[in-house]
Design a protein around this motif. Structure first.
Motif, PDB file in Angstrom:
ATOM      1  N   GLN A  98       0.867  -1.212  -0.023  1.00  0.00           N
ATOM      2  CA  GLN A  98       0.017   0.069   0.037  1.00  0.00           C
ATOM      3  C   GLN A  98       0.808   1.410  -0.103  1.00  0.00           C
ATOM      4  O   GLN A  98       1.613   1.325   0.883  1.00  0.00           O
ATOM      5  CB  GLN A  98      -0.914  -0.061   1.194  1.00  0.00           C
ATOM      6  CG  GLN A  98      -1.936  -0.993   1.413  1.00  0.00           C
ATOM      7  CD  GLN A  98      -2.872  -0.942   2.780  1.00  0.00           C
ATOM      8  OE1 GLN A  98      -2.404  -0.533   3.507  1.00  0.00           O
ATOM      9  NE2 GLN A  98      -3.890  -1.931   2.525  1.00  0.00           N
ATOM     10  N   TRP A  99       0.504   2.088  -0.873  1.00  0.00           N
ATOM     11  CA  TRP A  99       1.301   3.543  -1.228  1.00  0.00           C
ATOM     12  C   TRP A  99       1.189   4.269   0.239  1.00  0.00           C
ATOM     13  O   TRP A  99       0.064   4.793   0.246  1.00  0.00           O
ATOM     14  CB  TRP A  99       0.987   4.016  -2.373  1.00  0.00           C
ATOM     15  CG  TRP A  99       1.873   5.249  -2.873  1.00  0.00           C
ATOM     16  CD1 TRP A  99       3.059   5.393  -2.532  1.00  0.00           C
ATOM     17  CD2 TRP A  99       1.413   6.230  -3.656  1.00  0.00           C
ATOM     18  NE1 TRP A  99       3.473   6.626  -3.155  1.00  0.00           N
ATOM     19  CE2 TRP A  99       2.461   7.180  -3.845  1.00  0.00           C
ATOM     20  CE3 TRP A  99      -0.017   6.675  -4.065  1.00  0.00           C
ATOM     21  CZ2 TRP A  99       2.311   8.394  -4.304  1.00  0.00           C
ATOM     22  CZ3 TRP A  99      -0.029   7.845  -4.964  1.00  0.00           C
ATOM     23  CH2 TRP A  99       1.127   8.671  -5.106  1.00  0.00           C
ATOM     24  N   LEU A 100       2.200   4.805   0.756  1.00  0.00           N
ATOM     25  CA  LEU A 100       2.219   5.918   1.698  1.00  0.00           C
ATOM     26  C   LEU A 100       2.479   7.233   1.506  1.00  0.00           C
ATOM     27  O   LEU A 100       1.837   8.048   2.131  1.00  0.00           O
ATOM     28  CB  LEU A 100       2.889   5.327   2.711  1.00  0.00           C
ATOM     29  CG  LEU A 100       2.783   3.821   3.462  1.00  0.00           C
ATOM     30  CD1 LEU A 100       3.815   3.388   4.538  1.00  0.00           C
ATOM     31  CD2 LEU A 100       1.362   3.854   4.255  1.00  0.00           C
ATOM     32  N   GLU A 124      -5.280   7.704   1.953  1.00  0.00           N
ATOM     33  CA  GLU A 124      -5.851   6.305   1.663  1.00  0.00           C
ATOM     34  C   GLU A 124      -4.925   5.369   1.130  1.00  0.00           C
ATOM     35  O   GLU A 124      -5.376   5.015   0.005  1.00  0.00           O
ATOM     36  CB  GLU A 124      -7.168   6.677   1.006  1.00  0.00           C
ATOM     37  CG  GLU A 124      -8.292   7.350   1.945  1.00  0.00           C
ATOM     38  CD  GLU A 124      -9.547   7.420   0.943  1.00  0.00           C
ATOM     39  OE1 GLU A 124     -10.522   6.853   1.689  1.00  0.00           O
ATOM     40  OE2 GLU A 124      -9.582   8.180   0.282  1.00  0.00           O
ATOM     41  N   PRO A 125      -3.982   4.912   2.031  1.00  0.00           N
ATOM     42  CA  PRO A 125      -3.193   3.867   1.062  1.00  0.00           C
ATOM     43  C   PRO A 125      -3.775   2.635   0.318  1.00  0.00           C
ATOM     44  O   PRO A 125      -3.325   2.110  -0.673  1.00  0.00           O
ATOM     45  CB  PRO A 125      -1.927   3.614   2.294  1.00  0.00           C
ATOM     46  CG  PRO A 125      -2.339   4.616   3.335  1.00  0.00           C
ATOM     47  CD  PRO A 125      -3.655   5.071   3.075  1.00  0.00           C
ATOM     48  N   GLY A 133      10.591  -3.163   7.302  1.00  0.00           N
ATOM     49  CA  GLY A 133       9.237  -3.527   7.289  1.00  0.00           C
ATOM     50  C   GLY A 133       8.368  -2.890   6.117  1.00  0.00           C
ATOM     51  O   GLY A 133       7.376  -3.004   5.516  1.00  0.00           O
ATOM     52  N   GLU A 134       9.171  -1.746   5.694  1.00  0.00           N
ATOM     53  CA  GLU A 134       8.587  -0.687   4.723  1.00  0.00           C
ATOM     54  C   GLU A 134       9.188  -0.929   3.384  1.00  0.00           C
ATOM     55  O   GLU A 134      10.601  -0.934   3.494  1.00  0.00           O
ATOM     56  CB  GLU A 134       8.682   0.873   5.298  1.00  0.00           C
ATOM     57  CG  GLU A 134       7.878   1.780   4.666  1.00  0.00           C
ATOM     58  CD  GLU A 134       8.052   3.074   5.324  1.00  0.00           C
ATOM     59  OE1 GLU A 134       8.910   4.081   4.646  1.00  0.00           O
ATOM     60  OE2 GLU A 134       7.401   3.364   6.178  1.00  0.00           O
ATOM     61  N   PHE A 165       6.056   2.330   1.105  1.00  0.00           N
ATOM     62  CA  PHE A 165       4.751   1.411   0.863  1.00  0.00           C
ATOM     63  C   PHE A 165       4.986   0.773   2.242  1.00  0.00           C
ATOM     64  O   PHE A 165       5.997   0.451   2.762  1.00  0.00           O
ATOM     65  CB  PHE A 165       4.707   0.379  -0.320  1.00  0.00           C
ATOM     66  CG  PHE A 165       4.849   1.136  -1.544  1.00  0.00           C
ATOM     67  CD1 PHE A 165       3.366   1.043  -2.103  1.00  0.00           C
ATOM     68  CD2 PHE A 165       5.680   1.653  -2.154  1.00  0.00           C
ATOM     69  CE1 PHE A 165       3.352   1.686  -3.514  1.00  0.00           C
ATOM     70  CE2 PHE A 165       5.522   2.291  -3.511  1.00  0.00           C
ATOM     71  CZ  PHE A 165       4.364   2.058  -4.244  1.00  0.00           C
ATOM     72  N   ARG A 166       3.753   0.133   2.485  1.00  0.00           N
ATOM     73  CA  ARG A 166       3.442  -0.836   3.725  1.00  0.00           C
ATOM     74  C   ARG A 166       2.759  -1.951   3.372  1.00  0.00           C
ATOM     75  O   ARG A 166       2.114  -1.844   2.258  1.00  0.00           O
ATOM     76  CB  ARG A 166       2.923  -0.168   4.940  1.00  0.00           C
ATOM     77  CG  ARG A 166       1.453   0.137   4.680  1.00  0.00           C
ATOM     78  CD  ARG A 166       0.628   0.431   6.194  1.00  0.00           C
ATOM     79  NE  ARG A 166      -0.729   0.631   5.712  1.00  0.00           N
ATOM     80  CZ  ARG A 166      -1.385   1.910   6.032  1.00  0.00           C
ATOM     81  NH1 ARG A 166      -1.062   2.535   7.033  1.00  0.00           N
ATOM     82  NH2 ARG A 166      -2.547   1.837   5.632  1.00  0.00           N
TER      83      ARG A 166
END
Length: 144
Positions: free
Chosen positions: A41-43, A56-57, A126-127, A140-141
Protein backbone atom coordinates in the motif's frame (compact mmCIF):
# COMPACT_ATOMS: atom_id res chain seq x y z
CA UNK A 1 22.73 -11.08 36.63
CA UNK A 2 19.73 -10.43 34.35
CA UNK A 3 21.04 -7.01 33.36
CA UNK A 4 24.40 -8.49 32.37
CA UNK A 5 22.73 -11.30 30.45
CA UNK A 6 20.39 -8.87 28.64
CA UNK A 7 23.26 -6.59 27.67
CA UNK A 8 25.29 -9.55 26.41
CA UNK A 9 22.32 -10.80 24.39
CA UNK A 10 21.78 -7.37 22.83
CA UNK A 11 25.44 -7.10 21.85
CA UNK A 12 25.41 -10.58 20.32
CA UNK A 13 22.17 -9.83 18.46
CA UNK A 14 23.55 -6.55 17.12
CA UNK A 15 26.74 -8.22 15.98
CA UNK A 16 24.74 -10.90 14.20
CA UNK A 17 22.66 -8.29 12.32
CA UNK A 18 25.60 -6.12 11.26
CA UNK A 19 26.80 -6.67 7.73
CA UNK A 20 30.24 -7.11 6.35
CA UNK A 21 31.56 -3.79 5.15
CA UNK A 22 28.69 -1.83 6.71
CA UNK A 23 26.49 -1.85 3.58
CA UNK A 24 23.37 -3.30 5.19
CA UNK A 25 21.70 -2.16 8.38
CA UNK A 26 19.56 -4.24 10.69
CA UNK A 27 16.18 -4.83 9.06
CA UNK A 28 17.20 -3.85 5.50
CA UNK A 29 17.17 -6.17 2.50
CA UNK A 30 17.34 -5.95 -1.29
CA UNK A 31 16.22 -9.56 -1.75
CA UNK A 32 13.52 -9.84 -4.45
CA UNK A 33 11.76 -12.58 -2.48
CA UNK A 34 11.04 -10.06 0.31
CA UNK A 35 8.88 -8.04 -2.12
CA UNK A 36 7.07 -10.73 -4.11
CA UNK A 37 3.70 -12.11 -3.06
CA UNK A 38 2.87 -9.13 -0.81
CA UNK A 39 0.22 -6.50 -1.48
CA UNK A 40 1.95 -3.15 -0.90
CA UNK A 41 0.00 0.00 0.00
CA UNK A 42 1.36 3.39 -1.07
CA UNK A 43 2.14 5.74 1.84
CA UNK A 44 4.05 8.66 0.35
CA UNK A 45 6.16 10.09 -2.45
CA UNK A 46 9.13 12.37 -1.87
CA UNK A 47 11.13 14.35 -4.42
CA UNK A 48 13.31 17.46 -4.22
CA UNK A 49 10.21 19.51 -5.03
CA UNK A 50 7.44 17.85 -3.03
CA UNK A 51 6.37 15.52 -0.25
CA UNK A 52 3.04 13.82 -0.90
CA UNK A 53 1.28 11.89 1.88
CA UNK A 54 -1.36 9.38 0.79
CA UNK A 55 -4.42 9.57 3.05
CA UNK A 56 -5.97 6.29 1.82
CA UNK A 57 -3.08 3.89 1.11
CA UNK A 58 -5.41 0.94 0.55
CA UNK A 59 -6.64 2.63 -2.67
CA UNK A 60 -3.15 2.54 -4.24
CA UNK A 61 -1.57 -0.89 -4.17
CA UNK A 62 0.50 -3.35 -6.14
CA UNK A 63 1.48 -7.00 -5.82
CA UNK A 64 4.36 -8.70 -7.63
CA UNK A 65 3.46 -12.22 -8.70
CA UNK A 66 6.15 -14.93 -8.97
CA UNK A 67 5.46 -15.27 -12.72
CA UNK A 68 6.69 -11.73 -13.51
CA UNK A 69 3.24 -10.08 -13.52
CA UNK A 70 2.24 -7.11 -11.40
CA UNK A 71 -1.34 -6.38 -10.36
CA UNK A 72 -2.10 -2.85 -9.21
CA UNK A 73 -4.93 -0.72 -7.92
CA UNK A 74 -5.00 2.95 -8.93
CA UNK A 75 -7.83 4.24 -6.72
CA UNK A 76 -10.96 3.36 -8.76
CA UNK A 77 -8.94 1.66 -11.54
CA UNK A 78 -7.20 -1.71 -11.81
CA UNK A 79 -4.14 -2.59 -13.83
CA UNK A 80 -1.65 -5.32 -14.64
CA UNK A 81 1.58 -5.67 -16.53
CA UNK A 82 5.07 -7.06 -16.34
CA UNK A 83 8.02 -6.31 -14.08
CA UNK A 84 11.69 -7.22 -13.82
CA UNK A 85 13.41 -7.57 -10.47
CA UNK A 86 16.88 -8.46 -9.23
CA UNK A 87 18.81 -7.61 -6.07
CA UNK A 88 17.93 -3.99 -5.34
CA UNK A 89 16.63 -3.33 -8.89
CA UNK A 90 12.98 -3.12 -9.96
CA UNK A 91 11.41 -1.92 -13.19
CA UNK A 92 7.79 -2.02 -14.27
CA UNK A 93 6.92 -2.60 -17.91
CA UNK A 94 3.84 -1.01 -19.42
CA UNK A 95 0.85 -1.45 -17.13
CA UNK A 96 -2.55 -1.72 -18.81
CA UNK A 97 -5.25 -0.16 -16.66
CA UNK A 98 -8.94 0.54 -16.73
CA UNK A 99 -9.91 4.13 -17.52
CA UNK A 100 -12.70 4.96 -15.06
CA UNK A 101 -13.02 8.56 -13.95
CA UNK A 102 -12.14 8.58 -10.25
CA UNK A 103 -13.48 11.19 -7.84
CA UNK A 104 -11.82 14.64 -7.73
CA UNK A 105 -8.66 14.57 -5.63
CA UNK A 106 -7.73 11.07 -6.74
CA UNK A 107 -4.02 10.32 -7.05
CA UNK A 108 -4.53 7.63 -9.71
CA UNK A 109 -2.54 9.36 -12.46
CA UNK A 110 0.15 10.56 -10.02
CA UNK A 111 0.59 6.99 -8.80
CA UNK A 112 0.68 5.56 -12.34
CA UNK A 113 3.25 8.14 -13.47
CA UNK A 114 5.46 7.46 -10.46
CA UNK A 115 5.48 3.68 -10.97
CA UNK A 116 6.92 4.18 -14.46
CA UNK A 117 9.93 5.93 -12.86
CA UNK A 118 10.79 3.09 -10.43
CA UNK A 119 14.33 1.77 -10.81
CA UNK A 120 15.32 0.36 -7.41
CA UNK A 121 13.93 -1.02 -4.17
CA UNK A 122 14.80 -1.95 -0.63
CA UNK A 123 12.78 -3.23 2.30
CA UNK A 124 13.73 -1.40 5.47
CA UNK A 125 12.18 -2.37 8.80
CA UNK A 126 9.14 -3.80 7.00
CA UNK A 127 8.59 -0.76 4.76
CA UNK A 128 9.16 -0.97 1.01
CA UNK A 129 11.05 1.98 -0.45
CA UNK A 130 11.10 2.38 -4.22
CA UNK A 131 13.79 4.60 -5.73
CA UNK A 132 12.72 6.74 -8.67
CA UNK A 133 14.84 7.82 -11.64
CA UNK A 134 14.44 11.48 -10.61
CA UNK A 135 16.09 10.84 -7.20
CA UNK A 136 12.69 10.68 -5.53
CA UNK A 137 11.24 7.78 -3.57
CA UNK A 138 7.94 6.11 -2.82
CA UNK A 139 7.18 4.43 0.51
CA UNK A 140 4.84 1.46 0.97
CA UNK A 141 3.63 -0.79 3.77
CA UNK A 142 2.37 -4.35 3.55
CA UNK A 143 -1.42 -4.57 3.51
CA UNK A 144 -2.88 -5.96 6.74
Amino acid sequence: MYRTLSLAAMIALSAGCASQGGHTTMGTTKDPDAVKGVTWQWLSKTTDKERLEVTEPERYTFALQPDGRVYARFDCNQGNGAYEISSGKLEFGPIAMTRKACLPGSLDSTYAQALVKVESFRVEDGELILGLDDDGSMHFRAAP
